[in-house]
Enzyme design. Structure first.
Site, PDB file in Angstrom:
ATOM      1  N   GLU A 129      17.663  10.340   2.654  1.00 41.33           N
ATOM      2  CA  GLU A 129      18.969  10.703   3.219  1.00 41.33           C
ATOM      3  C   GLU A 129      20.093  10.113   2.369  1.00 41.33           C
ATOM      4  O   GLU A 129      21.120  10.764   2.139  1.00 41.33           O
ATOM      5  CB  GLU A 129      19.068  10.218   4.669  1.00 41.33           C
ATOM      6  CG  GLU A 129      18.254  11.065   5.639  1.00 41.33           C
ATOM      7  CD  GLU A 129      17.897  10.376   6.948  1.00 41.33           C
ATOM      8  OE1 GLU A 129      17.023  10.887   7.666  1.00 41.33           O
ATOM      9  OE2 GLU A 129      18.494   9.312   7.242  1.00 41.33           O
TER      10      GLU A 129
ATOM     11  N   HIS B 246       8.686   9.682  11.789  1.00 39.26           N
ATOM     12  CA  HIS B 246       7.805  10.837  11.589  1.00 39.26           C
ATOM     13  C   HIS B 246       8.305  12.046  12.377  1.00 39.26           C
ATOM     14  O   HIS B 246       8.216  13.176  11.913  1.00 39.26           O
ATOM     15  CB  HIS B 246       6.372  10.492  12.005  1.00 39.26           C
ATOM     16  CG  HIS B 246       5.740   9.448  11.127  1.00 39.26           C
ATOM     17  ND1 HIS B 246       4.638   9.704  10.342  1.00 39.26           N
ATOM     18  CD2 HIS B 246       6.060   8.154  10.897  1.00 39.26           C
ATOM     19  CE1 HIS B 246       4.303   8.603   9.675  1.00 39.26           C
ATOM     20  NE2 HIS B 246       5.157   7.655  10.005  1.00 39.26           N
TER      21      HIS B 246
ATOM     22  N   SER C 256      15.291   7.185   5.319  1.00 38.99           N
ATOM     23  CA  SER C 256      16.582   6.562   4.982  1.00 38.99           C
ATOM     24  C   SER C 256      16.870   6.689   3.491  1.00 38.99           C
ATOM     25  O   SER C 256      17.989   7.009   3.083  1.00 38.99           O
ATOM     26  CB  SER C 256      16.585   5.088   5.380  1.00 38.99           C
ATOM     27  OG  SER C 256      16.595   4.959   6.777  1.00 38.99           O
TER      28      SER C 256
ATOM     29  N   ALA D  76       5.067  -1.705   5.299  1.00 38.57           N
ATOM     30  CA  ALA D  76       4.496  -0.390   4.961  1.00 38.57           C
ATOM     31  C   ALA D  76       4.687  -0.100   3.470  1.00 38.57           C
ATOM     32  O   ALA D  76       4.489  -0.981   2.641  1.00 38.57           O
ATOM     33  CB  ALA D  76       5.087   0.691   5.858  1.00 38.57           C
ATOM     34  N   GLU D  77       5.115   1.140   3.139  1.00 35.05           N
ATOM     35  CA  GLU D  77       5.254   1.494   1.707  1.00 35.05           C
ATOM     36  C   GLU D  77       6.668   1.247   1.194  1.00 35.05           C
ATOM     37  O   GLU D  77       7.057   1.712   0.123  1.00 35.05           O
ATOM     38  CB  GLU D  77       4.830   2.962   1.501  1.00 35.05           C
ATOM     39  CG  GLU D  77       5.907   4.019   1.619  1.00 35.05           C
ATOM     40  CD  GLU D  77       6.522   4.199   2.992  1.00 35.05           C
ATOM     41  OE1 GLU D  77       7.486   4.977   3.097  1.00 35.05           O
ATOM     42  OE2 GLU D  77       6.062   3.573   3.970  1.00 35.05           O
ATOM     43  N   GLN D  78       7.468   0.483   1.952  1.00 39.40           N
ATOM     44  CA  GLN D  78       8.881   0.320   1.606  1.00 39.40           C
ATOM     45  C   GLN D  78       9.094  -0.412   0.276  1.00 39.40           C
ATOM     46  O   GLN D  78      10.055  -0.133  -0.444  1.00 39.40           O
ATOM     47  CB  GLN D  78       9.603  -0.390   2.753  1.00 39.40           C
ATOM     48  CG  GLN D  78       9.637   0.468   4.022  1.00 39.40           C
ATOM     49  CD  GLN D  78       9.895  -0.327   5.283  1.00 39.40           C
ATOM     50  OE1 GLN D  78      10.300  -1.487   5.246  1.00 39.40           O
ATOM     51  NE2 GLN D  78       9.651   0.294   6.432  1.00 39.40           N
TER      52      GLN D  78
ATOM     53  N   GLN E  67      22.820   8.387  11.597  1.00 38.73           N
ATOM     54  CA  GLN E  67      22.771   7.939  10.206  1.00 38.73           C
ATOM     55  C   GLN E  67      23.267   8.964   9.183  1.00 38.73           C
ATOM     56  O   GLN E  67      24.060   8.629   8.301  1.00 38.73           O
ATOM     57  CB  GLN E  67      21.350   7.490   9.859  1.00 38.73           C
ATOM     58  CG  GLN E  67      21.237   6.891   8.457  1.00 38.73           C
ATOM     59  CD  GLN E  67      20.021   6.017   8.322  1.00 38.73           C
ATOM     60  OE1 GLN E  67      19.979   4.928   8.898  1.00 38.73           O
ATOM     61  NE2 GLN E  67      19.033   6.474   7.585  1.00 38.73           N
TER      62      GLN E  67
ATOM     63  N   TRP F  67      11.231   5.901   3.957  1.00 42.16           N
ATOM     64  CA  TRP F  67      11.447   7.074   3.123  1.00 42.16           C
ATOM     65  C   TRP F  67      12.543   7.992   3.649  1.00 42.16           C
ATOM     66  O   TRP F  67      13.321   8.554   2.879  1.00 42.16           O
ATOM     67  CB  TRP F  67      10.153   7.865   2.907  1.00 42.16           C
ATOM     68  CG  TRP F  67      10.393   9.021   1.977  1.00 42.16           C
ATOM     69  CD1 TRP F  67      10.188  10.349   2.220  1.00 42.16           C
ATOM     70  CD2 TRP F  67      10.943   8.956   0.641  1.00 42.16           C
ATOM     71  NE1 TRP F  67      10.570  11.107   1.132  1.00 42.16           N
ATOM     72  CE2 TRP F  67      11.029  10.279   0.152  1.00 42.16           C
ATOM     73  CE3 TRP F  67      11.373   7.907  -0.175  1.00 42.16           C
ATOM     74  CZ2 TRP F  67      11.532  10.574  -1.123  1.00 42.16           C
ATOM     75  CZ3 TRP F  67      11.864   8.204  -1.444  1.00 42.16           C
ATOM     76  CH2 TRP F  67      11.941   9.522  -1.897  1.00 42.16           C
TER      77      TRP F  67
ATOM     78  N   ASP G  43       0.198  14.870  11.320  1.00 40.21           N
ATOM     79  CA  ASP G  43       0.386  13.589  10.666  1.00 40.21           C
ATOM     80  C   ASP G  43      -0.923  13.043  10.119  1.00 40.21           C
ATOM     81  O   ASP G  43      -1.995  13.279  10.675  1.00 40.21           O
ATOM     82  CB  ASP G  43       0.971  12.593  11.675  1.00 40.21           C
ATOM     83  CG  ASP G  43       1.615  11.411  10.996  1.00 40.21           C
ATOM     84  OD1 ASP G  43       0.875  10.485  10.612  1.00 40.21           O
ATOM     85  OD2 ASP G  43       2.845  11.419  10.830  1.00 40.21           O
TER      86      ASP G  43
END
Length: 488
Positions: free
Chosen positions: A383, A21, A380, A398-400, A360, A378, A124
């Site tokens: 990117e 975040h 990664s 999570a939302e992965q 990264q 998100w 956030d």
């Protein structure tokens, strides 16, 4: 021409204390700053270096960005002093205690708003009190989720229709109802609190946090999204028209980092020297290296690390593999516990293991990188899209699992490794053969070429969206204009 200081639009950014975040918020602040908006980031003492260190070199090339450090009394929540970041937690219980404790930051945030008198607060989603703070000072509050349109639309549909309740087992698939694309899930890929599994008290507490956040969102000015229209047009429309939310996509914000130094300094101190990293990559052929990283929060078990090592070796591809130091250490004793015998010796010159934090974007942007084995966080994912790198998707929690569907089924720029269980700990269920096969699929052969071409096209669209006249650039201008006239 830059506006006078007193007339400049001023935005205060307040990110959750987690790398996933904080890093995009810093990039976002840079994006606004280059559009002549005064930017101030609010954070706590332990997290301050994530912003101050990269801003030290940035101040020579970009407009100044302020960092306001506020106190955080962790003792009140029963944490030792200095425990102020999500990566320091090892359980749901600790995370929940932390999320309840952050309400104590409301008073400090009010003092910051009173001091700076900004025009807008970007906070956030997990700071629901931010909406009340903004209302108190009559300024708009924008919500930052840290994810994309697709995942938020998917979550909305799952909550509204509860399709996972229609199937008889964790392994039976259900279709997400009333959705632009046919997307199927297994209940095991959803968070346990949604499925009513695990500790009832913990699930109820998660639900309370979510309900509070949702209520605060509905009273906010709108949402700021790190994505771009061309990546997920159906879901940008769904978000606004079906869900009825006001949103501005201004990404990919990581594209604001132009030089090697800016890319190297994102996040924490890297455990590898910039030149050493680039030197190793420069010696490799274009698109010949696989990059593996599970982000800053996932825990990878010893058994799974062993399977990854053997899968990498069997794939016969060069690789850079990031292993979190705080879980496994990089001493000889720790390495010997999970690295296959003489693995490093056999992989000398072929594989590079980075212990801890890795630069990264600098790595992904190198022409030697041919694929990214990713947890589908998100940042990664985006990117990777921005650098035109195909993905081997390995969602963890999570939302992965939602992001994986976007990558593999809608954009078709990645191949799944076969992860089935939503759990922060990667237990060792994905076998070396599956890892090898997925890597080979995106690196070698006709299908790999097609995936790579689509990924390259997405990179071009991302850059175009972010540049002057592009969809994200125009969205940002539109938001700045609206915020400028809010209290005019």
């Amino acid at each position: 021409m830059v506006a006078q200081e007193s007339q400049r639009l001023h935005i205060v950014f307040f990110p959750l204390m987690a790398a996933g975040h904080m890093i995009p918020i810093l990039d976002m602040a840079k994006v606004f700053a280059t559009h002549h908006v005064k930017a101030t980031i609010v954070t706590t003492p332990y997290n301050a270096p994530t912003f101050t260190r990269p801003l030290e070199s940035y101040k020579n090339i970009g407009p100044p960005i302020d960092v306001e450090v506020i106190p955080f009394d962790t003792k009140e929540a029963g944490f030792p002093e200095g425990v102020e970041n999500f990566e320091q937690f090892t359980s749901d219980e600790m995370t929940l205690r932390f999320l309840k404790a952050i309400d104590v930051l409301q008073e400090s945030l009010e003092k910051v708003i009173e001091k700076y008198k900004p025009n807008c607060l970007v906070a956030d989603m997990l700071f629901p009190f931010a909406t009340d703070v903004a209302a108190k000072f009559n300024i708009p509050r924008l919500v930052f989720h840290g994810t994309n349109y697709f995942s938020q639309c998917l979550m909305d549909s799952l909550i509204k229709y509860e399709p996972y309740k229609q199937v008889l087992s964790d392994e039976e698939e259900f279709v997400v109802p009333h959705f632009p694309h046919e997307i199927k899930f297994k209940p095991s890929q959803l968070h346990t609190s949604m499925r009513g599994l695990g500790d009832k008290q913990i699930n109820d507490e998660w639900m309370n946090i979510f309900v509070r956040a949702k209520d605060a969102e509905e009273r906010s000015f709108g949402f700021i999204i790190n994505s771009f229209y061309e990546l997920e047009p159906d879901y940008a429309e769904y978000y606004k028209k079906v869900m009825g939310r006001r949103a501005w996509h201004i990404g990919p914000v990581s594209l604001c980092n132009h030089g090697k130094e800016a890319k190297f300094q994102r996040g924490k101190d890297s455990s590898i020297n910039e030149h050493e990293c680039l030197e190793w990559l420069d010696a490799k052929k274009p698109r010949s290296v696989v990059y593996i990283s599970f982000g800053s929060l996932a825990e990878v078990s010893t058994l799974q690390l062993q399977e990854i090592a053997m899968g990498l070796e069997a794939s016969n591809q060069d690789f850079i593999w990031v292993v979190r130091r705080n879980n496994y250490g990089n001493g000889e004793k720790e390495k010997n516990e999970w690295l296959p015998q003489e693995f490093e010796k056999r992989m000398e010159g072929k594989g590079l293991i980075i212990w801890g934090w890795a630069p990264q974007v600098l790595i992904l942007d190198h022409e030697a990188i041919g694929a990214f084995v990713t947890h589908c966080g998100w940042n990664s994912t985006l990117e990777s899209v921005s650098c035109g790198v195909p993905m081997v998707t390995w969602p963890v929690f999570a939302e992965q699992f939602y992001n994986e569907k976007l990558v593999t089924e809608i954009l078709k720029i990645g191949v799944g490794v076969g992860a089935k269980q939503c759990n922060r700990v990667v237990e060792g269920t994905v076998k070396r053969e599956d890892i090898k096969e997925a890597i080979r699929k995106v690196m070698v052969g006709e299908e790999a070429l097609e995936i790579r071409n689509r990924a390259k096209k997405m990179k071009e669209l991302a850059i175009r969206a972010f540049e002057d006249g592009g969809s994200s650039y125009s969205n940002l201008q539109s938001l700045i204009n609206e915020l400028s006239s809010y209290n005019a």
